[in-house]
Scaffold this motif. Structure first.
Motif, mmCIF file in Angstrom:
data_model
loop_
_atom_site.group_PDB
_atom_site.id
_atom_site.type_symbol
_atom_site.label_atom_id
_atom_site.label_comp_id
_atom_site.label_asym_id
_atom_site.label_seq_id
_atom_site.Cartn_x
_atom_site.Cartn_y
_atom_site.Cartn_z
ATOM 1 N N ALA A 82 0.712 -1.170 -0.128
ATOM 2 C CA ALA A 82 0.009 0.109 -0.079
ATOM 3 C C ALA A 82 0.799 1.345 -0.047
ATOM 4 C CB ALA A 82 -1.080 -0.036 1.291
ATOM 5 N N GLY A 83 2.118 1.155 0.835
ATOM 6 C CA GLY A 83 2.932 2.235 0.642
ATOM 7 C C GLY A 83 3.390 2.520 -0.499
ATOM 8 N N TRP A 84 3.720 1.608 -1.286
ATOM 9 C CA TRP A 84 4.273 1.775 -2.693
ATOM 10 C C TRP A 84 3.438 2.077 -3.523
ATOM 11 C CZ3 TRP A 84 3.433 -1.207 -7.200
ATOM 12 C CH2 TRP A 84 4.554 -0.884 -8.138
ATOM 13 N N SER A 96 -0.342 2.692 6.170
ATOM 14 C CA SER A 96 0.697 3.287 4.961
ATOM 15 C C SER A 96 0.189 4.119 4.154
ATOM 16 C CB SER A 96 0.802 1.906 4.318
ATOM 17 O OG SER A 96 1.414 0.978 5.126
ATOM 18 N N MET A 97 -1.004 4.577 3.808
ATOM 19 C CA MET A 97 -1.620 5.283 2.955
ATOM 20 C C MET A 97 -1.765 6.765 3.587
ATOM 21 S SD MET A 97 -4.740 3.500 1.304
ATOM 22 C CE MET A 97 -4.608 1.641 1.187
ATOM 23 N N TRP A 98 -1.412 7.231 4.672
ATOM 24 C CA TRP A 98 -1.826 8.524 5.321
ATOM 25 C C TRP A 98 -0.930 9.421 4.816
ATOM 26 C CZ3 TRP A 98 -2.046 7.294 11.464
ATOM 27 C CH2 TRP A 98 -3.083 6.401 11.669
ATOM 28 N N TYR A 99 0.419 9.200 4.514
ATOM 29 C CA TYR A 99 1.252 10.507 4.104
ATOM 30 C C TYR A 99 0.829 10.756 2.735
ATOM 31 C CZ TYR A 99 4.479 12.270 7.135
ATOM 32 O OH TYR A 99 5.180 12.842 8.129
ATOM 33 N N PHE A 130 -0.497 14.135 10.880
ATOM 34 C CA PHE A 130 -0.345 12.585 11.322
ATOM 35 C C PHE A 130 -0.559 12.585 12.873
ATOM 36 C CE2 PHE A 130 1.829 8.659 11.376
ATOM 37 C CZ PHE A 130 1.870 8.306 9.932
ATOM 38 N N SER A 131 -0.361 13.272 13.631
ATOM 39 C CA SER A 131 -0.809 12.907 15.103
ATOM 40 C C SER A 131 -2.359 12.874 15.164
ATOM 41 C CB SER A 131 -0.110 14.125 16.088
ATOM 42 O OG SER A 131 -0.677 15.250 15.683
ATOM 43 N N LEU A 132 -3.037 13.931 14.542
ATOM 44 C CA LEU A 132 -4.423 13.878 14.543
ATOM 45 C C LEU A 132 -5.081 12.569 14.045
ATOM 46 C CD1 LEU A 132 -6.761 15.595 15.097
ATOM 47 C CD2 LEU A 132 -6.817 16.432 12.709
ATOM 48 N N LEU A 133 -4.289 11.924 12.897
ATOM 49 C CA LEU A 133 -4.919 10.669 12.624
ATOM 50 C C LEU A 133 -4.743 9.536 13.359
ATOM 51 C CD1 LEU A 133 -3.410 10.900 8.637
ATOM 52 C CD2 LEU A 133 -5.997 11.454 9.554
ATOM 53 N N LEU A 134 -3.525 9.677 14.188
ATOM 54 C CA LEU A 134 -3.262 8.624 15.334
ATOM 55 C C LEU A 134 -4.304 8.664 16.278
ATOM 56 C CD1 LEU A 134 0.516 8.509 15.596
ATOM 57 C CD2 LEU A 134 -0.828 6.657 14.843
ATOM 58 N N PHE A 135 -4.620 10.014 16.773
ATOM 59 C CA PHE A 135 -5.444 10.269 17.891
ATOM 60 C C PHE A 135 -7.074 9.704 17.341
ATOM 61 C CE2 PHE A 135 -8.665 12.969 19.477
ATOM 62 C CZ PHE A 135 -8.529 12.654 21.113
ATOM 63 N N THR A 136 -7.354 9.956 16.311
ATOM 64 C CA THR A 136 -8.609 9.763 15.772
ATOM 65 C C THR A 136 -8.932 7.957 15.458
ATOM 66 O OG1 THR A 136 -8.093 10.193 13.406
ATOM 67 C CG2 THR A 136 -9.443 11.670 14.519
#
Length: 481
Positions: A316-318, A370-373, A391-397
Motif C-alpha cells: 500500500a505504501g508503494w 501506509s496510505m496516510w502520508y 499525522f498526530s491527528l490521524l493517530l488520535f482519531t
C-alpha cells in the motif's frame, strides 16, 4: 523550520496552475537558507546510506514499541494463571487494562508530543533517547512487582509514555528523509510495527513457559535497550536542527488545512475504519474457540492477519506513491467490507474459513496506515511541521476508534442475532455460538462500507479539482519547510 529536498524546476509546473499561496515557501528563499550554512554537506533524500539507515532504525524502534502492547494477550494469560496476581481484588477486570492503556496512549499521545516537536525540532533526539530510558525503567520495575496497581502504572501507562516519546519523532524524521518515496517509507515503518505483532506473541509464551512472567519481562527490557540504543544512533535530522529551528521560513501553527474539506473527509474515513478495524483483531480468537477449536489454533488467525499486514503495508505504501490515493483507499476498504460480510459472516463456519478470512482481511485492511502520508502530503504543502501535526491527528482519531470499538462490539455480542441455521453445526459464520457474533460482524462490515462510501466521495471531489490544481499540489511535496 526547514528541511530541504530536491527542488523542482520551474519548467515542470503547469503554466495554468494557480500561484502558490502567500505563506508557501519560495524556492529562492530555500536556496538562500541552504547556502547560508557554510561547509555543510547535505545527504540526499530518497536514497543513500543515511536515508536507508534512518528508515531501518525506525522499523526496529517500531517493532519494540508496538510489539509489547501487541503481545499483551500472552502476558495477560500468564497473569491469569498466576495466583500471586489473581488473588488481588478485581484482578480479572484490572489486568486487561494494561494492554488497553498501552495502545490507547500510544495512539493518542501524539496530539501532545507533535506540537512540542513543532515548537522546537531540537527536542526530537532527546525525546527518542529519553523514551528508550523510560521504557526500559518501566519494564524493569514491572518485573520486580506483583502488585496489580503498580503493573498497570508501569506497564500500561509509563511504558506507553516512553514508547510514545521514542516513536513519535520518527514520523517527523521520515518526512525529512523521504519525498518521492515517502509512501514506501511510511509503509516500511508500519510493516516494522506489524512485525512486532507477529513475532512477539509467538516468542513471549515460549519465554514465559521457560523463565516465568517476571524474568520474561526483564529479558524484554534488556533486549529493548540492546536493540534500540544502536538504532537510535542512526535517527538523525537531515539538516542541522539549530539552523532549521531558527531559520526565517517558519510557518504559524494555524494552516489552511483546517478549511480543507479533503482532510476532514479523510479524518471521517479514518474514524470509521478504526471503529471496524480492531473488531476482528479482538474477537477472532474467541470466535475460533467458539467453533470448538483449541487455544493454539485460536491464535492462528491473528498471526495470519499480522503477517499478511506486513506485505499489505509495504504494498500500500508503494502504491500510494504511484496511484490516486482516494481510489486506493476506496478499493481497499470496500474489499475489507466485502471480506467481512462474506468470508467472516458467511464462510467462517469452519477453521479453514476463518483462516481464509484472516488472510483476506490482513491483505485488504492491513495497509491502511501506509496510505496516510499520501493524503497528508498535498494538504500540508510540504511543510514537515504541518504534516506531523496532521499525522498526530490521524493517530488520535484512530485511537478513538480503537477505544470505542471494544464496548460497541461487546454490547452487540450480548444480543444473539442468528440469521439462518440455529440448531446443530453452524452453516454460516453468522450462526457460530447461536448468532452471538452476528451483530458485531454486521457492525464491522457496515463501518467499512461507510468508510468506502466516503472514500468514493473524496475520489469524486478530487477528480473535480482538475489536473491543474492537482499538479500544483504535487509540486509542493518537493518543497520541505
Amino acid at each position: 523550520m526547514s528541511t530541504l529536498a530536491a527542488q523542482p524546476s520551474s519548467s515542470t509546473l503547469d503554466d495554468k496552475a494557480p500561484p502558490p499561496r502567500p505563506e508557501a515557501d519560495d524556492k529562492s528563499q530555500l536556496e538562500t537558507l541552504e547556502s547560508s550554512l557554510p561547509d555543510a554537506t547535505y545527504a540526499p533524500v530518497d536514497h543513500g546510506f543515511a536515508a536507508w539507515s534512518n528508515l531501518l532504525a525506525s522499523c526496529v524502534i517500531g517493532l519494540f514499541v508496538w510489539g509489547f502492547p501487541n503481545s499483551s494477550g500472552a502476558l495477560l494469560a500468564a497473569y491469569f494463571e498466576d495466583e500471586r496476581y489473581m488473588s488481588q481484588p478485581h484482578a480479572t477486570s484490572r489486568l486487561p487494562l494494561i494492554g488497553t492503556l498501552s495502545t490507547g496512549i500510544l495512539y493518542c499521545s501524539g496530539i501532545v508530543i507533535y506540537p512540542l516537536i513543532h515548537y522546537d525540532l531540537r527536542l526530537r533526539r532527546p525525546f527518542v533517547w529519553s523514551g528508550i530510558v523510560v521504557s526500559f525503567v518501566s519494564l524493569l520495575g514491572a518485573s520486580f512487582t506483583t502488585d496489580v496497581t503498580l503493573l498497570i502504572i508501569l506497564q500500561g501507562v509509563l511504558f506507553a509514555i516512553g514508547a510514545s516519546l521514542a516513536y513519535c519523532p520518527l514520523i517527523s524524521y521520515m518526512s525529512e528523509w523521504w519525498v518521492e518515496r515517502i509512501g514506501l517509507a511510511n509503509g516500511s515503518i508500519v510493516a516494522g510495527d506489524n512485525s512486532g505483532a507477529v513475532l512477539l506473541p509467538i516468542i513471549m509464551p515460549v519465554l514465559i513457559s521457560h523463565f516465568g512472567i517476571q524474568n520474561t519481562t526483564r529479558i524484554y527490557a534488556v533486549s529493548l535497550v540492546i536493540c534500540l540504543v544502536p538504532a537510535a544512533y542512526f535517527i538523525k535530522p537531515r539538516l542541522p536542527e539549530r539552523r532549521a529551528h531558527t531559520g526565517g521560513l517558519c510557518k504559524p501553527a494555524y494552516h489552511p488545512w483546517m478549511r480543507d474539506q479533503r482532510m476532514w473527509l479523510f479524518i471521517l474515513i479514518n474514524v470509521l475504519q478504526g471503529l471496524a478495524f480492531f473488531v476482528p483483531l479482538t474477537w477472532l480468537p474467541t470466535f475460533t474457540t467458539a467453533l470448538g477449536l483449541s487455544e493454539a489454533r485460536a491464535a492462528a488467525p491473528l498471526t495470519l492477519i499480522n503477517g499478511t499486514s506486513i506485505v499489505a503495508a509495504l504494498t500500500a505504501g508503494w502504491l500510494s506513491d504511484r496511484c490516486n490515493v482516494w481510489m486506493l483507499a476506496c478499493v481497499s476498504i470496500a474489499l475489507s467490507a466485502l471480506a467481512t460480510f462474506t468470508l467472516w459472516g458467511l464462510a467462517s463456519f469452519s477453521f479453514a474459513g476463518v483462516l481464509v478470512y484472516s488472510v483476506a482481511y490482513g491483505v485488504t485492511a492491513g495497509g491502511w496506515s501506509s496510505m496516510w502520508y499520501a493524503f497528508v502530503r498535498p494538504i500540508s504543502e510540504g511543510d514537515t511541521s504541518v504534516s506531523t501535526t496532521l499525522f498526530s491527528l490521524l493517530l488520535f482519531t484512530r485511537g478513538v476508534g480503537n477505544i470505542a470499538s471494544t464496548p460497541i462490539a461487546t454490547s452487540l455480542q450480548q444480543h444473539k442475532l442468528a440469521v439462518a441455521h440455529t440448531h446443530g453445526a453452524p452453516r454460516l459464520g453468522f450462526d457460530v455460538a447461536g448468532g452471538q457474533y452476528t451483530g458485531m460482524i454486521i457492525y464491522a462490515g457496515a463501518c467499512f462500507a461507510g468508510a468506502a462510501a466516503v472514500s468514493a466521495l473524496g475520489w469524486i471531489l478530487e477528480r473535480r479539482r482538475g489536473p491543474e490544481r492537482t499538479a500544483a499540489d504535487d509540486s509542493q511535496t518537493t518543497i520541505r519547510a
